[in-house]
Scaffold this motif. Structure first.
Motif, short mmCIF file in Angstrom:
data_model
loop_
_atom_site.label_atom_id
_atom_site.label_comp_id
_atom_site.label_asym_id
_atom_site.label_seq_id
_atom_site.Cartn_x
_atom_site.Cartn_y
_atom_site.Cartn_z
N ILE A 179 50.38 28.30 40.72
CA ILE A 179 51.36 29.22 41.10
C ILE A 179 52.23 28.79 42.29
CG2 ILE A 179 51.09 31.66 41.92
CD1 ILE A 179 48.25 31.58 41.37
N THR A 180 53.75 28.96 41.71
CA THR A 180 54.77 28.47 42.51
C THR A 180 55.66 29.48 43.06
OG1 THR A 180 54.81 26.43 41.23
CG2 THR A 180 56.81 26.63 42.32
N ASN A 198 40.87 35.77 31.22
CA ASN A 198 39.38 34.96 31.43
C ASN A 198 39.66 33.66 31.89
OD1 ASN A 198 38.17 37.29 30.17
ND2 ASN A 198 38.73 36.63 28.12
N VAL A 199 40.61 33.60 32.85
CA VAL A 199 40.96 32.38 33.61
C VAL A 199 40.21 32.53 35.07
CG1 VAL A 199 42.42 30.61 35.00
CG2 VAL A 199 43.31 31.89 32.67
N GLU A 200 39.42 31.68 35.20
CA GLU A 200 38.42 31.67 36.32
C GLU A 200 38.75 30.50 37.31
OE1 GLU A 200 34.18 31.46 35.84
OE2 GLU A 200 34.50 33.07 34.04
N LEU A 201 39.17 30.71 38.51
CA LEU A 201 39.76 29.65 39.46
C LEU A 201 38.60 29.13 40.27
CD1 LEU A 201 43.05 31.31 40.75
CD2 LEU A 201 42.90 29.81 38.69
N ASP A 202 38.52 27.88 40.62
CA ASP A 202 37.73 27.37 41.57
C ASP A 202 38.29 27.19 42.74
OD1 ASP A 202 36.04 25.60 42.80
OD2 ASP A 202 35.73 24.17 41.50
N GLN A 203 38.28 28.27 43.66
CA GLN A 203 38.73 28.35 45.08
C GLN A 203 38.75 27.18 45.83
OE1 GLN A 203 41.09 30.59 46.16
NE2 GLN A 203 40.63 31.85 44.08
N ALA A 204 37.54 26.08 45.44
CA ALA A 204 37.27 25.12 46.38
C ALA A 204 38.28 23.83 45.99
CB ALA A 204 35.78 24.61 46.12
N THR A 205 38.96 23.99 44.71
CA THR A 205 39.79 22.92 44.40
C THR A 205 41.14 23.50 44.70
OG1 THR A 205 40.33 24.10 42.39
CG2 THR A 205 38.52 22.60 42.21
N LYS A 206 41.32 24.26 45.26
CA LYS A 206 42.90 24.86 45.77
C LYS A 206 43.55 23.71 46.55
CE LYS A 206 45.57 28.25 48.51
NZ LYS A 206 45.44 29.53 49.28
N LYS A 207 44.99 23.36 46.08
CA LYS A 207 45.72 22.47 46.93
C LYS A 207 47.09 23.13 46.98
CE LYS A 207 43.34 18.26 44.74
NZ LYS A 207 43.34 17.15 44.18
N GLU A 208 47.83 22.57 47.92
CA GLU A 208 49.12 23.05 48.19
C GLU A 208 50.06 22.25 48.18
OE1 GLU A 208 49.38 26.20 51.40
OE2 GLU A 208 47.49 27.15 50.75
N ASN A 209 51.37 22.27 47.70
CA ASN A 209 52.29 21.38 47.57
C ASN A 209 53.86 22.09 47.91
OD1 ASN A 209 51.08 19.09 46.81
ND2 ASN A 209 51.09 19.79 44.70
N GLY A 259 64.89 22.87 40.66
CA GLY A 259 66.25 23.37 40.49
C GLY A 259 67.13 23.54 41.60
N GLY A 260 66.89 22.43 42.49
CA GLY A 260 67.53 22.43 43.78
C GLY A 260 67.16 23.36 44.84
N PHE A 261 66.08 24.23 44.59
CA PHE A 261 65.43 24.93 45.64
C PHE A 261 64.35 24.56 46.29
CE2 PHE A 261 67.29 27.85 42.21
CZ PHE A 261 68.27 28.65 42.93
N ASP A 262 63.86 25.00 47.23
CA ASP A 262 62.58 24.70 47.93
C ASP A 262 61.54 25.53 47.20
OD1 ASP A 262 63.57 22.70 50.02
OD2 ASP A 262 63.97 24.43 51.36
N ALA A 263 60.44 24.63 47.01
CA ALA A 263 59.44 25.55 46.36
C ALA A 263 58.00 25.16 47.02
CB ALA A 263 59.30 25.01 45.14
N GLU A 264 57.16 26.03 46.94
CA GLU A 264 55.68 26.01 47.58
C GLU A 264 54.85 26.31 46.33
OE1 GLU A 264 54.70 27.68 51.20
OE2 GLU A 264 56.90 27.50 51.91
N GLU A 265 53.75 25.56 46.23
CA GLU A 265 53.01 25.56 45.16
C GLU A 265 51.37 25.72 45.42
OE1 GLU A 265 52.36 23.08 41.03
OE2 GLU A 265 52.56 21.92 42.87
N MET A 266 50.65 26.40 44.84
CA MET A 266 49.26 26.63 44.94
C MET A 266 48.53 26.15 43.49
SD MET A 266 48.21 30.08 47.01
CE MET A 266 48.65 30.96 45.52
N LEU A 267 47.70 25.01 43.52
CA LEU A 267 47.16 24.55 42.35
C LEU A 267 45.68 24.45 42.40
CD1 LEU A 267 48.87 20.96 42.62
CD2 LEU A 267 49.08 22.69 40.90
N PHE A 268 45.21 24.96 41.44
CA PHE A 268 43.54 25.29 41.15
C PHE A 268 43.25 24.36 39.81
CE2 PHE A 268 45.31 28.76 43.23
CZ PHE A 268 44.41 29.22 44.49
N GLN A 269 42.08 24.21 39.93
CA GLN A 269 41.16 23.79 38.89
C GLN A 269 40.51 25.04 38.10
OE1 GLN A 269 38.99 20.38 39.42
NE2 GLN A 269 40.47 18.94 39.24
N GLY A 270 40.25 25.25 37.07
CA GLY A 270 39.43 26.49 36.49
C GLY A 270 38.97 25.94 35.14
#
Length: 163
Positions: A125-126, A87-98, A103-114
């Motif tokens: 979500i990384t 029952n987690v609803e994501l607000d797609q308009a808040t999506k950010k990427e980093n 841990g020494g690895f390259d990472a990409e992340e999507m952040l949302f408010q919901g």
């Protein structure tokens, strides 16, 4: 407003996971990585990985490994389906990427408010390439409890190691 998950990770570099911790392989068979959860999170094996929830149930984290683009697409679909099941609803308009290091690895992340059944929530979500796989770390927390779990969550994520 969501504080970027990257800030959690930076703060956590000064801290370690509790002495009462359990290191889990991701996935349990043909493992490519390990990650350490506090015992209080009661981590358990799930398909292709591991999941745990903070003792106060404010934070949920799943860590899985996928080996192909088809597997990645399926995992992304599964991640959004899992969030919906909880029952987690994501607000797609808040999506950010980093992009950052974990841990020494390259990472990409999507952040949302919901929101979930308990109210406002922050979702991360990384994607972390490890060997010939991608480890996907999905995390969500009640925004009211987010600050109180920063160190613990950061320590878990930074415990990711290649096997």
């Amino acid at each position: 407003m969501i504080k970027p998950f990257f800030a959690f990770l930076l703060a956590a570099t000064l801290f370690t996971v509790s002495a009462q911790a359990k290191t889990m392989k991701v996935p349990s068979e043909n493992s490519v990585a390990s990650i350490t959860f506090p015992d209080s999170w009661d981590p358990e094996e799930i398909d292709n990985g591991v999941a745990g929830q903070s003792a106060d149930e404010a934070v949920y984290m799943a860590v899985v490994a996928v080996a192909s683009e088809k597997g990645m697409n399926a995992e992304i679909d599964d991640t959004f389906a899992m969030l919906k099941e909880h029952n987690v609803e994501l607000d797609q308009a808040t999506k950010k990427e980093n992009k950052f290091k974990v841990g020494g690895f390259d990472a990409e992340e999507m952040l949302f408010q919901g929101k979930d059944e308990d109210g406002p929530t922050a979702v991360s979500i990384t994607f972390v390439p490890v060997k010939d796989h991608v480890v996907v770390i999905t995390y969500w927390v009640s925004t009211a409890d987010e600050e109180g779990h920063q160190k613990e969550v950061g320590a878990i994520v930074n415990s990711l190691k290649a096997l």
